[in-house]
Design an enzyme around this catalytic site. Structure first.
Site, PDB file in Angstrom:
ATOM      1  N   LYS A 120      28.329  24.810  39.382  1.00  0.00           N
ATOM      2  CA  LYS A 120      28.202  26.231  39.073  1.00  0.00           C
ATOM      3  C   LYS A 120      27.190  26.884  40.008  1.00  0.00           C
ATOM      4  CE  LYS A 120      28.919  25.763  34.054  1.00  0.00           C
ATOM      5  NZ  LYS A 120      30.096  26.622  33.901  1.00  0.00           N
ATOM      6  N   ARG A 126      37.336  21.046  27.595  1.00  0.00           N
ATOM      7  CA  ARG A 126      38.659  20.740  27.039  1.00  0.00           C
ATOM      8  C   ARG A 126      38.943  19.240  27.062  1.00  0.00           C
ATOM      9  NH1 ARG A 126      41.513  24.584  31.244  1.00  0.00           N
ATOM     10  NH2 ARG A 126      39.504  25.591  30.859  1.00  0.00           N
TER      11      ARG A 126
END
Length: 512
Positions: free
Chosen positions: A286, A360
């Site tokens: 990130k 996920r």
């Protein structure tokens, strides 16, 4: 204001909660601060809960009525707007909106009122009473929840001792069952504040091992069955998603299972929470600005652990099994890579498309495991996608479900709890985005559009066909980047806890 942060890890979150709260039948004479309401009636603004004696005493001292004094300072009926009138006692007037208030209106008003009361404390520890003529059970609970949630504050780690400005809270109500309603509300508020504490805790203190131990302590205190799978047990069980995400960190992953099985329960609810204690993005690193709040990426796990403890304390007649999938997503020589093929729990294979779509993967393992418990309804909750924040903003969470009936059940629970959710679709064509040439499916699609829908579609692949399921994406409301408002503090908000408890209550009532 009432939470004690600490750098020690030998204390559970149960020791870091707000001031005690009780129900009283009349305005207490020893209160330092009285919070009263201002509502819009057909004849104009009216004070709610102040009582004639307080108004007469105020008029005698000040030469103007309490209402007139408040209006001179700019008091309005806007929900949550407050003005503070100095005196003995101090009076905080908080806007209620209309006279026929909803539980959420009084929740917001009480939260704002208590925050305004705390601002007057200085070096004192205040006794605060909230009086808004609450009688209906839901309204009494709303006042108590708002007061406790509004009194929360995460105390920073510091060499200076912390001081709580609120010594006690009292809800004024003439209802016969006010005590029981306040006690129930306190249970829910404590659960929310516990989740807030966890979300606010720095990642060097809260990581999979310590988070799992905190969860174990909370479960044991609530007399719940708890099981913690460490990295060795995860490897034996074939939890490829959790192991891959946690593989880049020196702090190995955990899967926590907590179960509540009361006698007479006829419905079974499974809860699955994302517990990424820090998310760097892994090898798909990130940007720096996007990483600073990534200690919050375990808010879903915090919600399910806190919710099941509250459900047990409330003795709701519904069986609940909660799973918290915990990992730290770090870049290193042992980190999983884009294009890796992972074998998930249950055998399905996944091509990793992006190591910053890690949530996920851990959720998929936990969803498959949860399905083995044969629940009537499975709900997962996660700070899953920035796309959901783009779609719905920072104060509304996304809801996607297997069918509209399940979605309606969740939306009704959210409305009853005062939390904002909005249903989004999972169109059939979205599943096509997950095709892979080297595995059963890819972890994310090739387009940046509809990211929240694609993530939900991926999770749905791990839920048995025909099983009622809902996905809650709380990426927006789990963390408040701005200043506090109503009963919402800056930082961790405890998003989702109240909805999950309300859902359990709905299922218990429906099957009773």
């Amino acid at each position: 204001m009432a939470s004690r942060a600490t750098t020690r890890r030998d204390e559970t979150c149960d020791q870091r909660f707000a001031a005690p709260i009780t129900a009283v039948s009349s305005l207490p004479k020893d209160a330092d601060v009285l919070v009263v309401g201002l509502a819009e009636a057909s004849g104009g603004p009216v004070l709610v809960g102040a009582g004639e004696d307080l108004d007469k005493a105020w008029t005698k001292r000040q030469g103007a009525s309490l209402l007139a004094s408040a209006q001179q300072l700019g008091a309005t009926t806007k929900v949550g707007a407050t003005v503070t009138l100095p005196g003995v006692p101090v009076v905080v007037v908080t806007g209620l909106g209309g006279v026929d208030v909803t539980p959420e209106q009084v929740r917001r008003a009480a939260g704002s009122g208590v925050r305004a009361a705390a601002a007057t404390a200085g070096d004192r520890h205040l006794k605060v009473a909230i009086s808004v003529d609450a009688v209906e059970p839901e309204v009494v609970r709303g006042v108590a929840e708002g007061a406790l949630l509004g009194s929360y504050g995460y105390v920073k780690a510091s060499s200076e001792p912390a001081s709580d400005p609120i010594a006690s809270l009292a809800v004024v109500s003439a209802a016969k069952d006010a005590g029981a309603q306040v006690e129930a509300a306190a249970t829910v508020a404590r659960a929310v504040n516990r989740a807030r504490d966890w979300v606010n805790t720095p990642a060097n203190l809260l990581y999979p091992e310590t988070f799992a131990e905190d969860a174990r302590a909370v479960a044991k205190a609530a007399k719940l069955d708890v099981e913690v799978l460490d990295e060795k047990a995860l490897a034996r069980g074939g939890y490829g998603g959790i192991l891959a995400v946690g593989g880049g960190s020196t702090r190995p992953p955990r899967l926590v299972r907590i179960s509540y099985n009361p006698r007479g329960a006829k419905a079974h609810l499974a809860l699955v929470g994302k517990g990424i204690t820090f998310d760097t993005g892994g090898l798909n690193l990130k940007p720096a600005d996007g990483m600073i709040t990534m200690k919050t990426d375990m808010a879903g796990a915090a919600a399910v652990i806190s919710a099941i403890a509250a459900i047990a304390e409330l003795k709701l007649k519904v069986r609940v099994t909660a799973y918290a999938a915990m990992a730290e997503n770090m870049p290193s020589g042992s980190a999983y890579r884009p294009s890796d093929v992972l074998t998930m729990y249950g055998g399905k294979t996944v091509e990793n498309a992006n190591s910053d779509a890690e949530g996920r993967l851990v959720m998929a393992d936990a969803l498959v495991r949860a399905s083995e418990d044969d629940p009537d309804l499975t709900v997962d909750i996660a700070t899953l996608t920035g796309a959901c924040v783009v779609a719905l903003g920072e104060r509304v969470a996304g809801l996607m479900a297997s069918d509209d009936g399940t979605a309606d059940t969740l939306l009704d629970a959210a409305e009853a709890s005062g939390e904002a959710f909005w249903q989004l679709p999972i169109p059939e064509h979205i599943h096509d985005n997950l095709r892979s040439e080297v595995a059963d499916l890819a972890s994310s699609g090739t387009t940046r559009y509809g990211g929240a829908l694609t993530a939900a579609a991926f999770l749905q692949e791990f839920v048995p066909e025909g099983e009622p399921w809902a996905h809650l994406d709380i990426a927006g409301p789990a963390w408040n980047t701005g200043g506090p408002y109503d009963y919402v503090p800056k930082g961790g908000t405890g998003s989702g806890v109240r909805t999950l408890v309300a859902l359990a209550r709905t299922l218990a009532d429906a099957r009773s």
